[in-house]
Design an enzyme around this catalytic site. Structure first.
Site, mmCIF file in Angstrom:
data_model
loop_
_atom_site.group_PDB
_atom_site.id
_atom_site.type_symbol
_atom_site.label_atom_id
_atom_site.label_comp_id
_atom_site.label_asym_id
_atom_site.label_seq_id
_atom_site.Cartn_x
_atom_site.Cartn_y
_atom_site.Cartn_z
ATOM 1 N N HIS A 1 88.224 78.128 74.634
ATOM 2 C CA HIS A 1 89.242 77.938 73.579
ATOM 3 C C HIS A 1 89.884 76.557 73.655
ATOM 4 C CE1 HIS A 1 89.982 82.560 73.817
ATOM 5 N NE2 HIS A 1 89.131 82.306 72.829
ATOM 6 N N ASN B 1 79.282 77.230 63.323
ATOM 7 C CA ASN B 1 79.864 77.950 64.448
ATOM 8 C C ASN B 1 78.993 79.183 64.696
ATOM 9 O OD1 ASN B 1 81.470 79.365 66.229
ATOM 10 N ND2 ASN B 1 83.367 79.109 65.062
ATOM 11 N N GLU C 1 90.112 76.796 63.367
ATOM 12 C CA GLU C 1 89.064 76.244 64.220
ATOM 13 C C GLU C 1 88.073 75.360 63.452
ATOM 14 O OE1 GLU C 1 86.635 79.095 66.389
ATOM 15 O OE2 GLU C 1 86.722 77.734 68.088
ATOM 16 N N ARG D 1 80.072 73.911 66.835
ATOM 17 C CA ARG D 1 80.912 74.448 67.908
ATOM 18 C C ARG D 1 79.999 74.930 69.032
ATOM 19 N NH1 ARG D 1 83.072 80.344 68.887
ATOM 20 N NH2 ARG D 1 84.358 79.882 70.679
ATOM 21 N N ARG E 1 87.017 92.806 76.245
ATOM 22 C CA ARG E 1 86.734 92.281 77.592
ATOM 23 C C ARG E 1 87.835 92.696 78.562
ATOM 24 N NH1 ARG E 1 85.740 86.190 75.759
ATOM 25 N NH2 ARG E 1 85.854 87.034 73.665
#
Ligand code: AMP
Length: 404
Positions: free
Chosen positions: A181, A7, A388, A92, A242
């Site tokens: 996501h 990842n 994940e 990923r 963000r």
């Protein structure tokens, strides 16, 4: 199967070696501040996961990955003694554009298509691609899968994924909503269906991934029909650093007022805004909750704005679906913060989402998937733990076993 999950992010590398038969992790690695003089990497092996730390000054993401492989081959505690013992690699990948609608084996053709996607996630895709290329050189016969954050959202209809811009921007540059996501939303939806004892195809769900990044998805009959993140992961909810959605005219206004460049604006909107920008304290929700408790007004304002924007997004997706059976909360904040869940659903009871205060309490419940609404709440509220790396490993193992 032993799956190496890779990842690679803009400034980090997370990796695990996962034995998918027993669903157990055998190695965990985290490299942070990649590409800077402060880059460090920790590696640990099962069963006790005692961390070994490495200084990796200035190392790139591929240099960190190569070092990890060397340690895995040489260390007596490692579950493998040669790279040949790794059955497959699960990568990923943030942006798959319109090319990748599901987890895909990265063969020569797929690798070429990945080049097309780099501009969609200029910070995230290039390091992931570099890792794929390096692993291919080192282990050319080991299958590699790409698990895409955007894949789950390729079922959105044009009315949800198009922006009201001149159509040529979509036709020429493929500017549209891609979302992110995706593996988390898909997993949360499936887990909620399991909790409710009903088939996913019968359900209307609103899945909320609330972590450092955050997005909400409308999942109708198991398919994503709309999501808050857009062309990039900047759109939608207010996040750790963000801004989420703002009036786009603000960007040109600030540029004119302060002579900011495009890169300056990228930095402000992606790294200096959100919870950090409003609170002035931290991007980490725990710090901001503590500060608000201590009476800090800016911290309280950041939390109020964060909660309000989530409520509005849930309300808009309620309107987007023909029926809503459950709202599902996942990721760092969604799973762990009973307090924020209480705040969010206090404003949504009139829509039929009624929280049970005791079930919402986290004591002894961390990591437990459960329903936290009252029994006769018209719309259920579920909490689902996300993992994940495990999901990437399982998707990779499923795909590779189909190849055999
Ligand atoms: P993630 O990106 O999923 O790892 O989530 C990270 C975010 O979850 C950070 O803002 C953390 O502060 C937040 N978080 C983790 N545990 C808690 C908690 N118990 N209460 C509030 N926020 C939490």
């Amino acid at each position: 199967m032993k799956i190496l999950v890779v990842n690679a992010g803009s400034s980090s590398l997370k990796s695990q070696l996962i034995e998918t038969d027993g669903k157990v992790s055998q190695m965990k690695c985290l490299a942070e501040k990649v590409g800077t003089p402060e880059c460090t990497m920790s590696i640990s092996f099962a069963p006790d996961f005692k961390k070994m730390r490495y200084k990796m000054e200035g190392a790139s993401v591929t240099q960190c990955l190569k070092r990890l492989l060397d340690v895995m081959v040489d260390d007596p505690e490692s579950p493998i003694s040669g790279l040949g013992q790794i059955d497959a690699i699960g990568n990923r990948i943030v942006a798959g554009g319109e090319h990748f609608s599901k987890t895909t084996i990265i063969d020569e053709e797929a690798r070429k298509l990945l080049d097309d996607c780099e501009l969609l996630a200029p910070l995230h895709n290039p390091p992931a691609d570099a890792c794929i290329d390096m692993m291919h050189e080192l282990m050319p016969n080991t299958p590699q899968a790409g698990v895409f954050d955007t894949a789950f959202h390729t079922t959105m209809p044009p009315k949800a994924y198009l922006y009201p811009l001149p159509m040529r921007y979509y036709e020429e540059y493929r500017i549209r909503r891609y979302g992110a996501h995706g593996t988390s939303h898909r997993y949360a939806a499936q887990q909620a269906a399991n909790l409710m004892g009903r088939p996913l195809r019968d359900l209307g769900l609103i899945t909320c991934h609330l972590g450092n990044g955050g997005s909400i998805t409308a999942v109708n009959h198991g398919k994503s029909i709309d999501t808050t993140m857009g062309f990039t992961p900047l759109e939608g909810l207010m996040m750790g650093t963000r801004s989420g959605s703002i009036d786009p005219a603000i960007i040109t206004y600030i540029m004119r007022r302060e002579g900011k460049t495009f890169d300056d604006m990228d930095e402000i909107l992606n790294r200096e805004s959100g919870i950090l920008g409003v609170s002035g304290i931290s991007s980490d929700m725990r710090d901001v909750l503590d500060a608000a408790e201590g009476g800090n007004e800016r911290a309280q304002l950041a939390i109020d704005m964060y909660v309000y924007r989530i409520q509005k997004a849930i309300g808009s997706f309620y309107a987007a679906m023909t029926k809503t059976d459950a709202v599902v909360m996942t990721a760092g904040i969604g799973e762990n913060s009973a307090k924020l869940r209480e705040r969010i659903f206090a404003g949504l009871a009139h829509m039929g989402m009624i929280l049970d205060k005791e079930r919402n309490d986290v004591t002894g419940q961390i990591g437990v998937n459960r329903i936290i609404s009252i029994d006769d709440s018209p719309i259920k509220i579920c909490v689902v733990t996300t993992d994940e790396e495990m999901r990437i490993a399982r998707e990779t193992a499923n795909l590779v076993s189909q190849m055999a």
